[in-house]
Design a protein around this motif. Structure first.
Motif, mmCIF file in Angstrom:
data_model
loop_
_atom_site.group_PDB
_atom_site.id
_atom_site.type_symbol
_atom_site.label_atom_id
_atom_site.label_comp_id
_atom_site.label_asym_id
_atom_site.label_seq_id
_atom_site.Cartn_x
_atom_site.Cartn_y
_atom_site.Cartn_z
ATOM 1 N N ASP A 278 0.835 -1.204 0.000
ATOM 2 C CA ASP A 278 0.000 0.000 0.000
ATOM 3 C C ASP A 278 0.872 1.257 0.000
ATOM 4 O O ASP A 278 0.471 2.307 -0.488
ATOM 5 C CB ASP A 278 -0.914 0.028 1.232
ATOM 6 C CG ASP A 278 -2.017 -1.028 1.107
ATOM 7 O OD1 ASP A 278 -2.291 -1.440 -0.047
ATOM 8 O OD2 ASP A 278 -2.569 -1.437 2.136
ATOM 9 N N THR A 279 2.058 1.118 0.617
ATOM 10 C CA THR A 279 3.021 2.221 0.576
ATOM 11 C C THR A 279 4.337 1.636 0.081
ATOM 12 O O THR A 279 4.530 0.416 0.110
ATOM 13 C CB THR A 279 3.270 2.812 1.980
ATOM 14 O OG1 THR A 279 3.833 1.756 2.799
ATOM 15 C CG2 THR A 279 1.995 3.343 2.614
ATOM 16 N N GLU A 280 5.257 2.505 -0.297
ATOM 17 C CA GLU A 280 6.554 2.033 -0.777
ATOM 18 C C GLU A 280 7.285 1.273 0.345
ATOM 19 O O GLU A 280 7.869 0.214 0.122
ATOM 20 C CB GLU A 280 7.380 3.240 -1.233
ATOM 21 C CG GLU A 280 8.631 2.833 -1.961
ATOM 22 C CD GLU A 280 9.402 4.034 -2.499
ATOM 23 O OE1 GLU A 280 8.874 5.164 -2.466
ATOM 24 O OE2 GLU A 280 10.548 3.810 -2.936
ATOM 25 N N ALA A 281 7.195 1.828 1.562
ATOM 26 C CA ALA A 281 7.898 1.200 2.692
ATOM 27 C C ALA A 281 7.336 -0.199 2.951
ATOM 28 O O ALA A 281 8.088 -1.155 3.187
ATOM 29 C CB ALA A 281 7.755 2.073 3.933
ATOM 30 N N GLU A 282 6.014 -0.319 2.877
ATOM 31 C CA GLU A 282 5.405 -1.635 3.117
ATOM 32 C C GLU A 282 5.844 -2.634 2.036
ATOM 33 O O GLU A 282 6.126 -3.796 2.325
ATOM 34 C CB GLU A 282 3.881 -1.495 3.126
ATOM 35 C CG GLU A 282 3.164 -2.764 3.569
ATOM 36 C CD GLU A 282 1.697 -2.748 3.186
ATOM 37 O OE1 GLU A 282 0.995 -1.783 3.542
ATOM 38 O OE2 GLU A 282 1.261 -3.724 2.525
ATOM 39 N N ALA A 283 5.911 -2.177 0.792
ATOM 40 C CA ALA A 283 6.332 -3.071 -0.301
ATOM 41 C C ALA A 283 7.765 -3.570 -0.055
ATOM 42 O O ALA A 283 8.062 -4.749 -0.237
ATOM 43 C CB ALA A 283 6.247 -2.337 -1.631
ATOM 44 N N HIS A 284 8.636 -2.670 0.379
ATOM 45 C CA HIS A 284 10.033 -3.075 0.628
ATOM 46 C C HIS A 284 10.115 -4.038 1.810
ATOM 47 O O HIS A 284 10.896 -4.980 1.792
ATOM 48 C CB HIS A 284 10.925 -1.850 0.816
ATOM 49 C CG HIS A 284 11.312 -1.235 -0.499
ATOM 50 N ND1 HIS A 284 12.302 -1.748 -1.313
ATOM 51 C CD2 HIS A 284 10.801 -0.182 -1.165
ATOM 52 C CE1 HIS A 284 12.395 -1.038 -2.420
ATOM 53 N NE2 HIS A 284 11.488 -0.077 -2.365
ATOM 54 N N GLU A 285 9.282 -3.817 2.814
ATOM 55 C CA GLU A 285 9.276 -4.725 3.960
ATOM 56 C C GLU A 285 8.790 -6.119 3.523
ATOM 57 O O GLU A 285 9.364 -7.143 3.890
ATOM 58 C CB GLU A 285 8.371 -4.125 5.072
ATOM 59 C CG GLU A 285 8.385 -4.889 6.390
ATOM 60 C CD GLU A 285 9.806 -5.294 6.833
ATOM 61 O OE1 GLU A 285 10.726 -4.473 6.721
ATOM 62 O OE2 GLU A 285 9.970 -6.467 7.277
ATOM 63 N N ARG A 286 7.747 -6.135 2.690
ATOM 64 C CA ARG A 286 7.254 -7.426 2.165
ATOM 65 C C ARG A 286 8.325 -8.108 1.317
ATOM 66 O O ARG A 286 8.530 -9.317 1.394
ATOM 67 C CB ARG A 286 6.028 -7.202 1.266
ATOM 68 C CG ARG A 286 4.706 -7.313 1.991
ATOM 69 C CD ARG A 286 3.578 -7.110 1.000
ATOM 70 N NE ARG A 286 3.006 -8.375 0.529
ATOM 71 C CZ ARG A 286 2.080 -8.455 -0.426
ATOM 72 N NH1 ARG A 286 1.637 -7.367 -1.011
ATOM 73 N NH2 ARG A 286 1.607 -9.614 -0.776
ATOM 74 N N ALA A 287 8.981 -7.323 0.498
ATOM 75 C CA ALA A 287 10.015 -7.884 -0.395
ATOM 76 C C ALA A 287 11.120 -8.529 0.429
ATOM 77 O O ALA A 287 11.615 -9.614 0.106
ATOM 78 C CB ALA A 287 10.579 -6.786 -1.291
ATOM 79 N N ARG A 288 11.499 -7.852 1.514
ATOM 80 C CA ARG A 288 12.560 -8.383 2.376
ATOM 81 C C ARG A 288 12.120 -9.710 3.001
ATOM 82 O O ARG A 288 12.853 -10.696 3.017
ATOM 83 C CB ARG A 288 12.826 -7.331 3.467
ATOM 84 C CG ARG A 288 14.065 -7.519 4.232
ATOM 85 C CD ARG A 288 14.188 -6.377 5.256
ATOM 86 N NE ARG A 288 14.450 -6.949 6.573
ATOM 87 C CZ ARG A 288 15.655 -7.309 6.976
ATOM 88 N NH1 ARG A 288 16.682 -7.141 6.196
ATOM 89 N NH2 ARG A 288 15.839 -7.846 8.160
ATOM 90 N N HIS A 289 10.889 -9.730 3.475
ATOM 91 C CA HIS A 289 10.346 -10.943 4.083
ATOM 92 C C HIS A 289 10.347 -12.101 3.059
ATOM 93 O O HIS A 289 10.766 -13.222 3.369
ATOM 94 C CB HIS A 289 8.929 -10.646 4.587
ATOM 95 C CG HIS A 289 8.231 -11.840 5.157
ATOM 96 N ND1 HIS A 289 8.671 -12.463 6.306
ATOM 97 C CD2 HIS A 289 7.152 -12.544 4.726
ATOM 98 C CE1 HIS A 289 7.884 -13.500 6.560
ATOM 99 N NE2 HIS A 289 6.961 -13.574 5.616
#
Ligand SMILES: Cc1cc2nc3c(=O)[nH]c(=O)nc-3n(C[C@H](O)[C@H](O)[C@H](O)COP(=O)(O)O)c2cc1C
Length: 455
Positions: A278-289
């Motif tokens: 939903d946000t860029e930060a959330e996408a990066h956190e998901r990607a890391r996971h």
């Protein structure tokens, strides 16, 4: 000066099978062999107006240190069977199968692809691969293993023979007579002779809607690229970053002119993964996971072992890179496409990087095995994809979701509308065949001179 016309983005859906990007630990992950999974991904891709659905091929379970590679235990059903079945549950989506030219006979292949093209109303595509190792060849008594150059020579002959078979029926060969039914007029024998094949018989299948299925190619060597430039309608590649994509794109497009082919007669499709938020930060956190799920501590060590060519199980995945030198001659992993040609040079550059960035083994593997990833909000991902295509790093992407079979759902629901909004993606299929979707001509629409140059 007139502005460069906006390119249209092409998209294809890679079925997430035994790839190292597939996450099996996620509770949403489902079967890789049940038809429902293939159907779900194909229907989603069609809902998203994609050009085609794509199946890779593996003819032998890969082995690592004498044991079956864990991702391969799920197996792979036969490509033609899956695509033929998908033809019945889709209407417009292209159906692309990776099929080896080293171990198969052209007569059989031409028949199978012509049948898929008929059954699907002109949606068949063949990704011609040559296979990379003798280990796979052990499963095949005839054909066996061929050296690299011979494999490409055989691939060229397999495609030439197939084209001769597809072209052998005259356009008016089939006659529909209401009284007597359908019958065929004279069908001339295909006469094809090459170093590997002697074919002297009429072909068994009438011309299919596309004339020839769309041909894709996926080898990356100089011979592979040359084969693609001469023969293929599209290339599947790993060169998916902006700079590497632009270099590859210019390289293969630059090879077309000597075969009398135009710039738009060969499309370039890098593989790409994506992660949305939903946000860029959330996408990066998901990607890391997701990356940590894809590269477990054991996977990180196994990956290093493939490059080092030696057992490294004593090393701590959270510690520094091994201090031993690689064994460039070892075959610790068998059946895997080797994208690492020079282990000594690779290990040197990884050591430098790990040192400079303070990376552990697992962190380094996470970094170096990351293929092109589009990460961000749906709007950002659409903008990135569009930018790559408008900047000639690609004509489109073969998207590799990390989840089977629902990994494409979000993309189709959220990114496709953004691409449409930008004017870079179709809002409806305008044609019925895969050639229509890709903007490729029917092979019989070539002029005689063009045909002669291409063959
Ligand atoms: C992006 C990409 C995808 C490939 N996919 C497959 C595949 O699904 N099945 C297969 O047998 N080989 C596959 N290959 C292997 C190629 O067919 C080829 O045999 C191998 O890359 C060696 O040829 P090269 O030296 O020209 O790269 C793939 C290669 C590339 C570069």
């Amino acid at each position: 000066m007139t502005a460069k016309p906006r390119k249209q983005v092409h998209l294809a859906a890679h079925f997430p099978g035994v790839n190292n990007t597939t996450v099996w630990a996620d509770p949403a992950s489902k079967s890789q062999v049940e038809f429902a999974s293939f159907e779900h991904l194909a229907r989603t891709a069609e809902r998203g107006l994609f050009d085609f659905f794509f199946l890779a091929e593996g003819l032998r379970l890969r082995e690592h240190r004498g044991r079956i590679h864990d991702l391969d235990v799920v197996g792979r059903p036969d490509t033609f069977t899956v695509l033929d079945a998908l033809a019945a549950v889709t209407d417009r989506l292209g159906l692309a199968g990776t099929i080896n030219s080293t171990y198969n006979e052209p007569f059989e292949l031409a028949k199978q692809f012509a049948a898929l093209d008929h059954l699907s109303g002109g949606r068949a595509a063949w990704n011609v691969v040559t296979s990379s190792d003798a280990f796979t060849g052990e499963n095949f008594r005839r054909g066996g293993y061929l050296e690299h150059a011979q494999r490409y020579r055989r691939a060229a002959e397999v495609v030439e023979a197939s084209r001769a078979l597809w072209d052998s029926w005259p356009a008016d060969a089939l006659v529909v007579d209401r009284e007597r039914g359908v019958f065929a007029r004279e069908i001339p024998a295909t006469s094809f002779h090459s170093t590997q094949f002697d074919i002297e018989a009429p072909f068994v299948t009438p011309p299919s809607p596309q004339g020839h299925p769309v041909l894709l190619q996926a080898g990356d060597s100089d011979e592979g690229r040359e084969f693609g430039a001469r023969t293929a309608d599209a290339i599947f590649t790993v060169h998916g970053t902006l700079e590497a994509g632009q270099r590859f794109y210019a390289d293969v497009k630059g090879r077309l002119a000597k075969y009398g082919r135009g710039h738009d007669e060969l499309l370039v499709f890098p593989a790409a993964t994506f992660v949305l938020g939903d946000t860029e930060a959330e996408a990066h956190e998901r990607a890391r996971h997701i990356r940590y799920q894809q590269v477990s501590p054991q996977t990180a060590i196994a990956f290093l072992e493939q490059v080092w060519g030696r057992e490294l199980s004593g090393y701590d995945p959270d510690g520094p890179l091994p201090d031993v030198e690689p064994d460039a001659t070892s075959e610790i992993t068998r059946g895997r496409v080797r994208h690492t040609k020079d282990p000594l040079a690779v290990v040197k550059s990884w050591r430098e990087r790990a040192e400079a960035e303070g990376l552990s083994i697992r962190e380094l593997v996470i970094e170096v095995t990351a293929r092109q990833q589009f990460i961000g909000t749906p709007g950002q991902v659409a903008a990135q994809i569009d930018h790559y295509v408008q900047s000639d790093a690609a004509d489109g992407f073969i998207l590799v979701p990390h989840l089977t079979p629902a990994g494409l759902d979000e993309f189709v629901d959220l990114v496709v509308p953004e691409l449409q909004e930008r004017g870079s993606f179709r809002t409806a299929y305008t044609g019925t065949t895969l050639r229509d979707h890709l903007g490729l001509r029917h092979p019989h629409h070539r002029t005689a001179a063009e045909g002669a140059r291409a063959s």
